[in-house]
Design a protein around this motif. Structure first.
Motif, mmCIF file in Angstrom:
data_model
loop_
_atom_site.group_PDB
_atom_site.id
_atom_site.type_symbol
_atom_site.label_atom_id
_atom_site.label_comp_id
_atom_site.label_asym_id
_atom_site.label_seq_id
_atom_site.Cartn_x
_atom_site.Cartn_y
_atom_site.Cartn_z
ATOM 1 N N LEU A 41 0.819 -1.203 0.000
ATOM 2 C CA LEU A 41 0.000 0.000 0.000
ATOM 3 C C LEU A 41 0.859 1.260 0.000
ATOM 4 C CD1 LEU A 41 -2.902 1.146 0.141
ATOM 5 C CD2 LEU A 41 -2.604 1.206 2.624
ATOM 6 N N SER A 42 1.946 1.270 0.747
ATOM 7 C CA SER A 42 2.786 2.473 0.794
ATOM 8 C C SER A 42 3.425 2.752 -0.556
ATOM 9 C CB SER A 42 3.844 2.338 1.885
ATOM 10 O OG SER A 42 4.749 1.302 1.592
ATOM 11 N N TRP A 43 3.845 1.716 -1.278
ATOM 12 C CA TRP A 43 4.430 1.921 -2.606
ATOM 13 C C TRP A 43 3.372 2.348 -3.623
ATOM 14 C CZ3 TRP A 43 9.312 2.776 -3.238
ATOM 15 C CH2 TRP A 43 10.224 2.232 -2.338
ATOM 16 N N VAL A 44 2.186 1.781 -3.514
ATOM 17 C CA VAL A 44 1.103 2.143 -4.431
ATOM 18 C C VAL A 44 0.686 3.595 -4.200
ATOM 19 C CG1 VAL A 44 -1.314 1.672 -5.026
ATOM 20 C CG2 VAL A 44 0.291 -0.207 -4.736
ATOM 21 N N THR A 45 0.600 4.008 -2.948
ATOM 22 C CA THR A 45 0.211 5.390 -2.670
ATOM 23 C C THR A 45 1.284 6.374 -3.126
ATOM 24 O OG1 THR A 45 1.037 5.209 -0.400
ATOM 25 C CG2 THR A 45 -1.320 4.849 -0.740
ATOM 26 N N LEU A 46 2.546 6.002 -2.994
ATOM 27 C CA LEU A 46 3.616 6.868 -3.493
ATOM 28 C C LEU A 46 3.512 7.031 -5.008
ATOM 29 C CD1 LEU A 46 6.239 8.489 -3.139
ATOM 30 C CD2 LEU A 46 7.471 6.318 -3.404
ATOM 31 N N ALA A 47 3.352 5.923 -5.726
ATOM 32 C CA ALA A 47 3.226 5.985 -7.184
ATOM 33 C C ALA A 47 1.982 6.768 -7.592
ATOM 34 C CB ALA A 47 3.184 4.573 -7.760
ATOM 35 N N ALA A 48 0.875 6.527 -6.915
ATOM 36 C CA ALA A 48 -0.355 7.245 -7.232
ATOM 37 C C ALA A 48 -0.194 8.743 -6.979
ATOM 38 C CB ALA A 48 -1.516 6.696 -6.400
ATOM 39 N N GLY A 49 0.449 9.104 -5.881
ATOM 40 C CA GLY A 49 0.677 10.513 -5.587
ATOM 41 C C GLY A 49 1.532 11.200 -6.643
ATOM 42 N N LEU A 50 2.593 10.523 -7.073
ATOM 43 C CA LEU A 50 3.446 11.101 -8.112
ATOM 44 C C LEU A 50 2.682 11.285 -9.420
ATOM 45 C CD1 LEU A 50 6.741 9.128 -7.428
ATOM 46 C CD2 LEU A 50 6.366 11.574 -7.077
ATOM 47 N N ILE A 51 1.890 10.295 -9.790
ATOM 48 C CA ILE A 51 1.109 10.389 -11.021
ATOM 49 C C ILE A 51 0.059 11.484 -10.913
ATOM 50 C CG2 ILE A 51 -0.565 9.149 -12.469
ATOM 51 C CD1 ILE A 51 1.086 6.576 -11.779
ATOM 52 N N ILE A 52 -0.596 11.567 -9.775
ATOM 53 C CA ILE A 52 -1.646 12.566 -9.581
ATOM 54 C C ILE A 52 -1.070 13.981 -9.603
ATOM 55 C CG2 ILE A 52 -3.260 13.488 -7.863
ATOM 56 C CD1 ILE A 52 -3.881 10.514 -7.187
ATOM 57 N N LEU A 53 0.061 14.191 -8.949
ATOM 58 C CA LEU A 53 0.676 15.528 -8.977
ATOM 59 C C LEU A 53 1.174 15.868 -10.369
ATOM 60 C CD1 LEU A 53 1.060 17.636 -6.648
ATOM 61 C CD2 LEU A 53 0.412 15.407 -5.859
ATOM 62 N N PHE A 54 1.661 14.877 -11.109
ATOM 63 C CA PHE A 54 2.063 15.103 -12.494
ATOM 64 C C PHE A 54 0.853 15.543 -13.317
ATOM 65 C CE2 PHE A 54 2.447 13.447 -16.831
ATOM 66 C CZ PHE A 54 3.578 14.122 -17.252
ATOM 67 N N ILE A 55 -0.279 14.846 -13.169
ATOM 68 C CA ILE A 55 -1.498 15.198 -13.908
ATOM 69 C C ILE A 55 -1.970 16.596 -13.513
ATOM 70 C CG2 ILE A 55 -3.950 14.611 -14.192
ATOM 71 C CD1 ILE A 55 -3.085 11.646 -13.956
ATOM 72 N N GLY A 56 -1.933 16.905 -12.223
ATOM 73 C CA GLY A 56 -2.315 18.244 -11.783
ATOM 74 C C GLY A 56 -1.414 19.313 -12.377
ATOM 75 N N GLY A 57 -0.119 19.030 -12.475
ATOM 76 C CA GLY A 57 0.804 19.968 -13.100
ATOM 77 C C GLY A 57 0.517 20.147 -14.578
ATOM 78 N N VAL A 58 0.200 19.048 -15.273
ATOM 79 C CA VAL A 58 -0.138 19.130 -16.697
ATOM 80 C C VAL A 58 -1.378 19.999 -16.897
ATOM 81 C CG1 VAL A 58 -0.973 17.803 -18.690
ATOM 82 C CG2 VAL A 58 0.951 16.965 -17.370
ATOM 83 N N ILE A 59 -2.396 19.775 -16.085
ATOM 84 C CA ILE A 59 -3.640 20.546 -16.211
ATOM 85 C C ILE A 59 -3.371 22.024 -15.932
ATOM 86 C CG2 ILE A 59 -5.909 20.929 -15.159
ATOM 87 C CD1 ILE A 59 -6.063 17.851 -14.839
ATOM 88 N N ALA A 60 -2.626 22.304 -14.870
ATOM 89 C CA ALA A 60 -2.309 23.699 -14.556
ATOM 90 C C ALA A 60 -1.471 24.334 -15.661
ATOM 91 C CB ALA A 60 -1.580 23.781 -13.219
ATOM 92 N N GLY A 61 -0.517 23.596 -16.195
ATOM 93 C CA GLY A 61 0.312 24.115 -17.277
ATOM 94 C C GLY A 61 -0.485 24.384 -18.541
ATOM 95 N N MET A 62 -1.404 23.498 -18.860
ATOM 96 C CA MET A 62 -2.232 23.694 -20.057
ATOM 97 C C MET A 62 -3.131 24.913 -19.901
ATOM 98 S SD MET A 62 -3.228 19.766 -21.030
ATOM 99 C CE MET A 62 -4.224 20.217 -22.443
ATOM 100 N N LYS A 63 -3.651 25.134 -18.711
ATOM 101 C CA LYS A 63 -4.512 26.290 -18.485
ATOM 102 C C LYS A 63 -3.703 27.586 -18.397
ATOM 103 C CE LYS A 63 -8.574 24.426 -18.197
ATOM 104 N NZ LYS A 63 -9.635 24.771 -19.127
ATOM 105 N N GLY A 64 -2.498 27.513 -17.837
ATOM 106 C CA GLY A 64 -1.681 28.705 -17.657
ATOM 107 C C GLY A 64 -1.023 29.185 -18.934
ATOM 108 N N LYS A 65 -0.639 28.269 -19.811
ATOM 109 C CA LYS A 65 -0.077 28.532 -21.125
ATOM 110 C C LYS A 65 1.300 29.198 -21.116
ATOM 111 C CE LYS A 65 -4.598 28.760 -23.223
ATOM 112 N NZ LYS A 65 -5.599 29.578 -23.846
ATOM 113 N N GLU A 66 1.872 29.486 -19.976
ATOM 114 C CA GLU A 66 3.229 30.028 -19.907
ATOM 115 C C GLU A 66 3.801 29.775 -18.520
ATOM 116 O OE1 GLU A 66 2.824 34.179 -20.813
ATOM 117 O OE2 GLU A 66 2.234 34.687 -18.786
ATOM 118 N N LYS A 67 5.131 29.803 -18.426
ATOM 119 C CA LYS A 67 5.834 29.567 -17.164
ATOM 120 C C LYS A 67 5.375 28.274 -16.492
ATOM 121 C CE LYS A 67 6.647 34.439 -16.364
ATOM 122 N NZ LYS A 67 6.435 35.572 -15.475
#
Length: 126
Positions: A41-67
């Motif tokens: 469970l600890s390894w799965v939650t770590l992987a899920a957290g990394l993937i989720i933060l990556f997705i959140g960064g992608v969404i924020a980057g797509m909406k922000g369009k710069e920096k």
């Protein structure tokens, strides 16, 4: 900070919190109804957290369009601050060294996601 960047951060944070909520429900059901143990469970939650933060960064980057790296970093820092405040105010505990490293990884995943998100938008013709 421009209004567009703030809106992008809100989209990123909402995506992260929504995905964390859904993932935690799924993981709790798996923990309840399967033979998954704590170490897996600890390894799965770590992987899920990394993937989720990556997705959140992608969404924020797509909406922000710069920096994208800035938007990704603030997205990750916002999640880390939220987590720290819940832990500190709710449980009177600060981050351990392991948690600090984990959240550094989360922030870096969001930064990479933000950079990729901005570049996905820049590749489109307007």
């Amino acid at each position: 900070m421009h209004k567009q960047q703030f809106t992008a951060l809100l989209y990123g944070w909402i995506a992260v919190l929504g995905l964390i909520l859904v993932t935690s429900i799924v993981l709790s059901l798996l923990l309840q109804f399967t033979t998954m143990d704590q170490t897996v469970l600890s390894w799965v939650t770590l992987a899920a957290g990394l993937i989720i933060l990556f997705i959140g960064g992608v969404i924020a980057g797509m909406k922000g369009k710069e920096k994208g790296w800035v938007i990704g970093a603030v997205t990750g820092l916002g999640f880390t601050l939220f987590t720290f405040l819940v832990q500190f105010l709710g449980y009177q505990q600060t981050f351990s060294a392991e948690q600090s490293l984990t959240h550094t990884g989360f922030i870096l995943a969001a930064v990479v996601g933000g950079v990729i998100g901005v570049n996905m938008v820049k590749g489109e013709t307007t």
